[in-house]
Design a protein around this motif. Structure first.
Motif, short mmCIF file in Angstrom:
data_model
loop_
_atom_site.label_atom_id
_atom_site.label_comp_id
_atom_site.label_asym_id
_atom_site.label_seq_id
_atom_site.Cartn_x
_atom_site.Cartn_y
_atom_site.Cartn_z
N ALA A 187 23.17 5.55 108.67
CA ALA A 187 23.36 4.30 107.92
C ALA A 187 22.06 3.80 107.33
CB ALA A 187 23.96 3.23 108.83
N SER A 188 20.93 4.20 107.94
CA SER A 188 19.63 3.71 107.46
C SER A 188 18.57 4.77 107.69
CB SER A 188 19.24 2.42 108.19
OG SER A 188 19.02 2.67 109.57
N LEU A 189 17.42 4.55 107.08
CA LEU A 189 16.24 5.40 107.26
C LEU A 189 15.16 4.55 107.92
CD1 LEU A 189 16.39 7.05 103.75
CD2 LEU A 189 16.70 8.27 105.91
N GLU A 190 14.71 5.01 109.09
CA GLU A 190 13.77 4.24 109.89
C GLU A 190 12.35 4.76 109.72
OE1 GLU A 190 14.92 1.58 111.56
OE2 GLU A 190 16.90 2.08 110.75
N ALA A 191 11.39 3.85 109.50
CA ALA A 191 10.02 4.23 109.22
C ALA A 191 9.30 4.74 110.45
CB ALA A 191 9.25 3.04 108.64
N VAL A 192 8.54 5.83 110.27
CA VAL A 192 7.71 6.42 111.31
C VAL A 192 6.27 6.35 110.83
CG1 VAL A 192 7.17 8.49 112.65
CG2 VAL A 192 9.53 8.03 111.94
N GLY A 193 5.37 6.01 111.71
CA GLY A 193 3.96 6.00 111.31
C GLY A 193 3.23 4.85 111.94
#
Length: 417
Positions: free
Chosen positions: A54-60
């Motif tokens: 449903a979503s794209l979650e930020a990594v970093g």
């Protein structure tokens, strides 16, 4: 690309070695540093798909991840790159205003290009790499390098799942139930393809899976696919599904036929869960060179076939579910696919989904979705189906809903049989 350009193109071998040596917390930073050094990138951010797609979650972490927030899979440039599996580039005056662009490194301002690249392994979609470049145009040679980087990162992330929880934790928008944890550990790669076929599956509700499962395995010339549904809900259903799936895998890896795999699962279920517990399932064994195979039906809804744009139900007499009694005979049903055929295997959580007092989702609506989206690749098709089912119930599914899509597109015509 010219020979000179190819010679000057930075190789990703050094990047792969650096990623292999880096701790899991620094994989994105290693990638970002390489892109700054070789491509002149200003920022690099990885966005991972959540479990429900449903979503794209930020990594970093650090400057490249400053001010980031999750991106919707529908209605965003990052989501388009993920869904369509192609590069999406956006020219911007102020990269800081683009949620997935990341902070510009080194205080450099001016026009920039934010490039979103799908991060996938084969056809399993993992996420999107968002890279901020100076200027307003994407050079074709640079685009090829970025695609190489995204491909390498996909393989590294897939390997990282074996030794770190970091990326699995980042994919969770909320706590995962214990039953769902068991089921996610059972699932194979959610998508895979070779020149002769493509396959993809998904399960909803992603954070509360109980008894649904699917599995597949490819050998030199054969593909085995299974989908199952354990009776009940919650932890007991997950344990039933786990035993059933593992028993069939164990038999399959001992070169057993799908009939022998079903018998093995049935015997172990009867022994460990005596009583009324059971698992329904479909097992398909297919020669991927010829499209000829057999299907075993253990009390499960029959699959749907899409051929030349028309959708039909395969007529398969249902045998006994797994786990009710032993011994049981499981008859085989022949199948012969034609080039560009599509098979959809699913659980009754798809067709029987409904809100209290409302009609079920039903076969007719499912068939209409298959016809409407017949040109979508399997991974996007199953996502659309399970999301349509979830939306029809206003997000409150009364049962697990699983869909597995198999496309057969032989690279050479099959010999007559």
């Amino acid at each position: 690309m010219t020979e000179q350009a190819e010679a000057n193109r930075p190789g990703v071998g050094a990047l792969l070695r650096s990623l292999d040596e880096a701790p899991p917390t620094e994989l994105v930073d290693v990638c970002s540093s390489w892109l700054v050094r070789h491509i002149g990138a200003r920022a690099c951010v990885l966005l991972l798909s959540d479990y429900a797609e449903a979503s794209l979650e930020a990594v970093g972490r650090g400057r490249g991840a400053a001010g980031l927030r999750s991106q919707d899979l529908v209605g965003s440039a990052a989501g388009e790159a993920y869904r369509e599996q192609h590069i999406v580039a956006m020219a911007v005056d102020h990269p800081d205003d683009v949620p997935a662009a990341g902070a510009v490194t080194g205080g450099v301002g001016g026009p920039a290009l934010v490039v979103y690249l799908p991060v996938s392994v084969r056809s399993e979609r993992l996420g999107v790499l968002a890279i901020t470049l100076p200027g307003a145009d994407l050079d074709p040679d640079v685009a090829q390098v970025l695609e190489d980087v995204a491909r390498v990162l996909g393989h590294v992330l897939t390997g990282a799942r074996r030794y770190t929880d970091r990326f699995e934790m980042l994919r969770r928008r909320r706590e995962l139930g214990l039953a769902a944890e068991i089921q996610w550990e059972l699932l194979p790669s959610l998508a895979f393809e070779l020149p002769d076929f493509s396959i993809a599956g998904t399960v909803e509700p992603a954070y509360e899976i109980g008894g649904d499962n699917f599995d597949y395995a490819i050998s030199a010339h054969r593909l085995t696919v299974g989908v199952s549904d354990a009776a009940g809900h919650g932890l007991r259903a997950a344990l039933l599904a786990s035993l059933s799936c593992t028993a069939m895998r164990n038999a399959r890896r001992a070169n057993c036929t799908i009939v022998e795999q079903a018998r093995a699962a049935n015997g172990h279920l009867v022994e460990q869960f005596p009583g009324s517990d059971f698992v329904t399932g479909l097992l398909l064994d297919l020669d991927v060179d010829t499209g000829v195979g057999t299907i075993l039906n253990a009390g499960h809804p029959p699959p749907l076939l899409v051929r030349d744009g028309a959708v039909s139900e395969l007529v398969l007499a249902a045998g006994y579910p797994l786990g009710l009694m032993t011994p049981v005979e499981y008859p085989l049903h022949p199948i012969r696919l034609q080039p560009d055929d599509r098979l959809l295997l699913f659980t009754d959580g798809i067709t029987e989904a409904h809100r209290p007092g409302h009609r079920e989702f039903g076969y007719r609506r499912l068939a209409a979705l298959l016809a409407e989206h017949r040109h979508l690749p399997p991974a996007e098709l199953v996502r659309r189906i399970t999301h349509a089912v979830t939306e029809s119930c206003h997000g409150e599914l009364n049962d697990d809903a699983t869909a597995v899509c198999l496309d057969w597109h032989p690279s050479s015509p099959a010999d007559p049989v």
